[in-house]
Design a protein around this motif. Structure first.
Motif, PDB file in Angstrom:
ATOM      1  N   VAL A  62       0.809  -0.959  -0.220  1.00 54.60           N
ATOM      2  CA  VAL A  62       0.359   0.145   0.284  1.00 54.60           C
ATOM      3  C   VAL A  62       0.977   1.135   0.146  1.00 54.60           C
ATOM      4  CG1 VAL A  62      -1.259   1.662   1.168  1.00 54.60           C
ATOM      5  CG2 VAL A  62      -1.919  -1.324   1.251  1.00 54.60           C
ATOM      6  N   VAL A  63       0.529   1.908  -0.779  1.00 60.14           N
ATOM      7  CA  VAL A  63       0.717   3.482  -1.006  1.00 60.14           C
ATOM      8  C   VAL A  63       0.475   4.330  -1.028  1.00 60.14           C
ATOM      9  CG1 VAL A  63       3.118   2.557  -2.770  1.00 60.14           C
ATOM     10  CG2 VAL A  63       0.928   3.563  -3.089  1.00 60.14           C
ATOM     11  N   THR A  64      -1.039   4.252  -0.764  1.00 59.52           N
ATOM     12  CA  THR A  64      -1.474   5.978  -0.189  1.00 59.52           C
ATOM     13  C   THR A  64      -3.010   5.068   0.292  1.00 59.52           C
ATOM     14  OG1 THR A  64      -0.867   6.011  -2.182  1.00 59.52           O
ATOM     15  CG2 THR A  64      -2.580   7.720  -1.345  1.00 59.52           C
ATOM     16  N   GLY A  65      -2.987   5.398   1.421  1.00 56.09           N
ATOM     17  CA  GLY A  65      -4.235   5.371   2.558  1.00 56.09           C
ATOM     18  C   GLY A  65      -3.902   5.022   3.918  1.00 56.09           C
ATOM     19  N   GLN A  66      -4.980   4.581   4.542  1.00 50.50           N
ATOM     20  CA  GLN A  66      -4.544   4.452   5.862  1.00 50.50           C
ATOM     21  C   GLN A  66      -3.704   3.578   5.992  1.00 50.50           C
ATOM     22  OE1 GLN A  66      -9.366   4.204   6.846  1.00 50.50           O
ATOM     23  NE2 GLN A  66      -7.914   3.762   8.976  1.00 50.50           N
TER      24      GLN A  66
END
Length: 187
Positions: A146-150
């Motif tokens: 994951v690179v963007t978000g929570q």
């Protein structure tokens, strides 16, 4: 890490461990920080710190869980040979999907494991926004970070054959657990 990879290669000279025939326990050289900066600028995202550190200090691609780590850019496994199956094409398609405009900057939508309900319609591409494919486990399962978000930095396993998204550890723990494992050999 390189010492452990050398030990793994010594213990498995015929590359019988799952995926080893592809990566052969070899890591490519680290990627220049300027190249990683350019990637981040081009796609409008910062890479998770432990993944970025791995790319710039340890190696860009090669030895890792499953069939190994994908390079940040370029083909996953190199040009296909006529005698080989088309596994590399699926991996390259997965990477190409990530590089579409806005995909990496759109926040990753999940916070818990997901499987479609019996009547649920879903779009696989929508489930992986905000994440980058970094490895292939085989049979349509890709490892994503994951690179963007929570959940920035967390590994997620995306199964395209039996639609499912399953969270895993953060990158560093994921890679180190593979290095520390003594996985059984393939039958």
């Amino acid at each position: 890490m390189r010492a452990r990879l050398a030990e793994m290669a010594r213990q498995d000279p015929r590359c019988e461990r799952f995926g080893a025939e592809r990566h052969r326990y070899r890591l490519s050289p680290p990627r220049a920080a300027a190249d990683v900066d350019a990637f981040e600028a081009r796609y409008g995202i910062p890479l998770p710190r432990d993944y970025r550190d791995f790319l710039t200090q340890v190696g860009e691609s090669g030895a890792g869980p499953g069939y190994g780590l994908f390079p940040l850019e370029g083909l996953c496994y190199g040009p296909p040979d006529e005698d080989e199956d088309d596994d590399g094409w699926a991996a390259d398609d997965e990477k190409a999907q990530d590089r579409q405009p806005g995909v990496l900057t759109t926040p990753f939508p999940l916070t818990a494991a997901w499987r479609p309900g019996p009547r649920e319609r879903y779009e696989q591409a929508a489930l992986v926004t905000g994440s980058l494919a970094i490895a292939e486990m085989g049979c349509g399962e890709f490892v994503r970070i994951v690179v963007t978000g929570q959940d920035v930095g967390r590994i997620w396993f995306a199964d395209q054959v039996w639609p499912a998204m399953t969270p895993g550890p953060y990158f560093r723990e994921w890679y180190l657990s593979w290095l520390e494992s003594d996985a059984p050999r393939r039958p």
